[in-house]
Write an enzyme that holds these catalytic residues in place. Structure first.
Site, PDB file in Angstrom:
ATOM      1  CG  ASP A 170      -1.401  -0.047   8.212  1.00 48.46           C
ATOM      2  OD1 ASP A 170      -2.218   0.867   8.459  1.00 48.46           O
ATOM      3  OD2 ASP A 170      -0.287   0.273   7.615  1.00 48.46           O
TER       4      ASP A 170
ATOM      5  CB  SER B 133      -0.300  -4.944   7.477  1.00 49.23           C
ATOM      6  OG  SER B 133       0.428  -4.166   8.434  1.00 49.23           O
TER       7      SER B 133
ATOM      8  CB  ALA C 248       9.544  -0.297   2.779  1.00 43.29           C
TER       9      ALA C 248
ATOM     10  N   GLY D 101       3.950  -4.456   3.977  1.00 48.93           N
ATOM     11  CA  GLY D 101       4.111  -5.715   3.673  1.00 48.93           C
ATOM     12  C   GLY D 101       3.474  -6.773   4.622  1.00 48.93           C
TER      13      GLY D 101
ATOM     14  CE  LYS E  11       0.529   1.150   4.675  1.00 47.42           C
ATOM     15  NZ  LYS E  11       1.672   2.077   5.072  1.00 47.42           N
TER      16      LYS E  11
HETATM   17  C1  LIG Z   1       2.480   4.137  10.097  1.00 50.81           C
HETATM   18  C2  LIG Z   1       1.413   3.325   9.287  1.00 50.81           C
HETATM   19  C3  LIG Z   1       0.473   4.122   8.259  1.00 50.81           C
HETATM   20  O1  LIG Z   1      -0.274   3.260   7.273  1.00 50.81           O
HETATM   21  O2  LIG Z   1       2.070   2.240   8.291  1.00 50.81           O
HETATM   22  P1  LIG Z   1       3.313   1.767   8.178  1.00 50.81           P
HETATM   23  O3  LIG Z   1       4.433   2.613   8.052  1.00 50.81           O
HETATM   24  O4  LIG Z   1       3.840   0.829   9.370  1.00 50.81           O
HETATM   25  O5  LIG Z   1       3.285   0.709   7.052  1.00 50.81           O
HETATM   26  C4  LIG Z   1       0.521   2.687  10.081  1.00 50.81           C
HETATM   27  O6  LIG Z   1      -0.164   3.812  11.227  1.00 50.81           O
HETATM   28  C5  LIG Z   1       1.081   1.624  11.272  1.00 50.81           C
HETATM   29  O7  LIG Z   1       0.259   0.429  11.324  1.00 50.81           O
HETATM   30  P2  LIG Z   1       0.739  -0.959  11.833  1.00 50.81           P
HETATM   31  O8  LIG Z   1       2.320  -1.268  11.033  1.00 50.81           O
HETATM   32  O9  LIG Z   1      -0.151  -1.885  11.401  1.00 50.81           O
HETATM   33  O10 LIG Z   1       1.014  -0.614  13.379  1.00 50.81           O
HETATM   34  P3  LIG Z   1       0.795  -1.547  14.539  1.00 50.81           P
HETATM   35  O11 LIG Z   1       1.562  -2.899  14.312  1.00 50.81           O
HETATM   36  O12 LIG Z   1      -0.573  -1.386  15.107  1.00 50.81           O
HETATM   37  O13 LIG Z   1       1.475  -0.820  15.698  1.00 50.81           O
HETATM   38  C6  LIG Z   1       2.780  -0.563  15.876  1.00 50.81           C
HETATM   39  C7  LIG Z   1       3.234   0.581  16.689  1.00 50.81           C
HETATM   40  O14 LIG Z   1       3.078   1.811  16.012  1.00 50.81           O
HETATM   41  C8  LIG Z   1       2.376   2.834  17.093  1.00 50.81           C
HETATM   42  N1  LIG Z   1       0.901   3.196  16.473  1.00 50.81           N
HETATM   43  C9  LIG Z   1       0.701   2.568  15.473  1.00 50.81           C
HETATM   44  C10 LIG Z   1      -0.796   2.784  14.756  1.00 50.81           C
HETATM   45  C11 LIG Z   1      -1.078   4.115  15.342  1.00 50.81           C
HETATM   46  N2  LIG Z   1      -2.173   4.574  14.693  1.00 50.81           N
HETATM   47  N3  LIG Z   1      -0.466   4.838  16.175  1.00 50.81           N
HETATM   48  C12 LIG Z   1       0.541   4.339  16.987  1.00 50.81           C
HETATM   49  O15 LIG Z   1       1.112   5.044  17.660  1.00 50.81           O
HETATM   50  C13 LIG Z   1       2.344   1.964  18.265  1.00 50.81           C
HETATM   51  O16 LIG Z   1       3.490   2.443  19.054  1.00 50.81           O
HETATM   52  C14 LIG Z   1       2.280   0.690  17.816  1.00 50.81           C
HETATM   53  O17 LIG Z   1       2.616  -0.143  19.079  1.00 50.81           O
HETATM   54  N1  LIG Z   2       5.459 -11.273   6.607  1.00 52.16           N
HETATM   55  C1  LIG Z   2       6.091 -10.370   6.934  1.00 52.16           C
HETATM   56  N2  LIG Z   2       6.640  -9.232   6.217  1.00 52.16           N
HETATM   57  C2  LIG Z   2       7.606  -8.271   6.334  1.00 52.16           C
HETATM   58  N3  LIG Z   2       7.850  -7.970   7.623  1.00 52.16           N
HETATM   59  C3  LIG Z   2       7.430  -8.829   8.705  1.00 52.16           C
HETATM   60  C4  LIG Z   2       6.487  -9.960   8.236  1.00 52.16           C
HETATM   61  N4  LIG Z   2       6.070 -10.517   9.705  1.00 52.16           N
HETATM   62  C5  LIG Z   2       6.933  -9.846  10.406  1.00 52.16           C
HETATM   63  N5  LIG Z   2       7.669  -8.819   9.978  1.00 52.16           N
HETATM   64  C6  LIG Z   2       8.226  -7.751  10.748  1.00 52.16           C
HETATM   65  O1  LIG Z   2       7.573  -6.512  10.633  1.00 52.16           O
HETATM   66  C7  LIG Z   2       8.291  -5.406  10.230  1.00 52.16           C
HETATM   67  C8  LIG Z   2       7.651  -4.255   9.536  1.00 52.16           C
HETATM   68  O2  LIG Z   2       7.545  -4.953   8.332  1.00 52.16           O
HETATM   69  P1  LIG Z   2       6.287  -4.160   7.216  1.00 52.16           P
HETATM   70  O3  LIG Z   2       4.954  -4.508   7.879  1.00 52.16           O
HETATM   71  O4  LIG Z   2       6.869  -4.724   5.756  1.00 52.16           O
HETATM   72  O5  LIG Z   2       6.583  -2.804   7.236  1.00 52.16           O
HETATM   73  P2  LIG Z   2       5.673  -1.452   7.377  1.00 52.16           P
HETATM   74  O6  LIG Z   2       5.474  -1.597   8.931  1.00 52.16           O
HETATM   75  O7  LIG Z   2       7.009  -0.295   7.473  1.00 52.16           O
HETATM   76  O8  LIG Z   2       4.754  -1.225   6.523  1.00 52.16           O
HETATM   77  C9  LIG Z   2       9.635  -5.844   9.673  1.00 52.16           C
HETATM   78  O9  LIG Z   2      10.548  -5.424  10.391  1.00 52.16           O
HETATM   79  C10 LIG Z   2       9.805  -7.228  10.207  1.00 52.16           C
HETATM   80  O10 LIG Z   2      10.522  -7.741  10.998  1.00 52.16           O
END
Ligand SMILES: C[C@@](CO)(OP(=O)(O)O)[C@H](O)COP(=O)(O)OP(=O)(O)OC[C@H]1O[C@@H](n2ccc(N)nc2=O)[C@H](O)[C@@H]1O
Ligand SMILES: Nc1ncnc2c1ncn2[C@@H]1O[C@H](COP(=O)(O)OP(=O)(O)O)[C@@H](O)[C@H]1O
Length: 286
Positions: free
Chosen positions: A140, A107, A101, A105, A14
């Site tokens: 996510d 999620s 990144a 991925g 995404k």
């Molecule tokens: C920043 C975003 C934007 O789409 O994506 P990524 O960059 O990770 O892909 C999301 O908010 C990430 O979602 P996701 O990666 O599912 O996060 P989670 O596993 O639920 O949370 C990881 C940690 O991020 C913080 N967290 C996450 C979501 C949120 N709305 N507030 C937070 O403060 C919390 O500290 C949580 O412990």
């Molecule tokens: N199937 C998976 N693919 C990618 N990362 C994973 C997976 N399962 C667990 N992880 C852990 O989740 C962390 C975040 O990865 P990812 O979901 O791809 O990134 P982001 O949260 O930046 O979108 C990685 O550093 C990795 O250690």
């Protein structure tokens, strides 16, 4: 009726076409408002029913956990336990999406594992149950069950299908290193408490801005430099960091494949081999 013995599925990445942080929550999360869209780059997940044992094999461009910390496996274990299913599984995950990144991925793998297993085991109950399981796995994950662009609020799990008013085609830049999501939100909170960042002005809430950019760019200065270079050199319609980084994307009002090929070539010459650069399209549905 025959039951399926295996399923092979595409798990898209995404991009966030804006990520606004509205406030801190008591539970440690943040209230956010983000427009997310699936894109044409993704992982592949093959799941097969077996007699016993849960086996995960991973392959592809990037290393990810091979144990229960892998979100695909975590999702499978949650699913089997929720429905009290005694079965073995073989899961083959081919990683194409760079981890850490900001491309979701892990999620996406989790959501795809849940929907594949629902089909594989012929589970007929309401899709709401799957959304509840998804939300337990990560903020996510529900978005990736919806399989279309959505405005995501709450901690990211409240979804409203949305229309994307930007060009569909773009280029993705992964700089070769990850940014950890918990670090990015924690740092944002620290900077907010110090008055170094400010909550978004309500008048700009729907503008395509990413409130985590300033935080991430303050540590990874090169990402800010890359964004400036992309804007000044190629004039995209939109250029943003996706999620908590580390990748950047740029969208262009262009259909010509030659335009994207020559842009990628020039960027590779300029940035060197550390940077992973791919063209992509926003998907309306998966
Ligand atoms: C920043 C975003 C934007 O789409 O994506 P990524 O960059 O990770 O892909 C999301 O908010 C990430 O979602 P996701 O990666 O599912 O996060 P989670 O596993 O639920 O949370 C990881 C940690 O991020 C913080 N967290 C996450 C979501 C949120 N709305 N507030 C937070 O403060 C919390 O500290 C949580 O412990
Ligand atoms: N199937 C998976 N693919 C990618 N990362 C994973 C997976 N399962 C667990 N992880 C852990 O989740 C962390 C975040 O990865 P990812 O979901 O791809 O990134 P982001 O949260 O930046 O979108 C990685 O550093 C990795 O250690």
């Amino acid at each position: 009726m025959d039951t399926l013995s295996y399923i092979n599925s595409f798990a898209p990445a995404k991009i966030n076409l804006g990520l606004r942080i509205l406030g801190k929550r008591e539970d440690g999360y943040h209230e956010i408002r983000t427009l997310m869209a699936p894109i044409s780059i993704g992982d592949n997940i093959y799941i097969e029913r077996t007699e016993d044992g849960i086996v995960l094999e991973t392959s592809g461009h990037f290393d990810v956990p091979k144990d229960a910390n892998n979100l695909a496996l975590k999702a499978a274990l949650l699913f089997l336990s929720h429905y009290s299913i005694q079965s073995g599984l073989k899961i083959k995950l081919t990683k194409v999406i760079p981890p850490g990144a900001g491309l979701g991925g892990g999620s996406s793998d989790a959501a795809t594992a849940l929907s594949s297993l629902k089909e594989l085991f012929g589970i007929k109950d309401s899709i709401d149950t799957l959304f509840q399981l998804a939300a337990q796995l990560g903020s996510d994950v529900p978005f990736f069950l919806l399989k279309k662009p959505a405005l995501c609020t709450g901690r990211g799990e409240k979804l409203q299908p949305a229309t994307i008013h930007y060009p569909r085609k773009g280029i993705l830049f992964y700089p070769g290193f990850p940014v950890q999501t918990p670090w990015a939100y924690k740092k944002y909170r620290e900077l907010l408490d110090q008055g170094a960042v400010h909550p978004p002005d309500p008048a700009t809430i729907d503008q395509p801005l990413n409130d985590l950019e300033q935080v991430v760019f303050s540590k990874y200065l090169w990402l800010g430099t890359l964004k400036s270079w992309l804007i000044n050199r190629f004039h995209p319609e939109l250029c943003l960091m996706s999620g908590s980084g580390s990748s950047l994307f740029a969208l262009f009002n262009q259909e010509d494949p030659q335009f994207f090929e020559s842009l990628i070539q020039e960027a590779k010459n300029y940035l060197g081999s550390c940077c992973w650069i791919r063209s992509f399209e926003i998907l309306e549905s998966i």
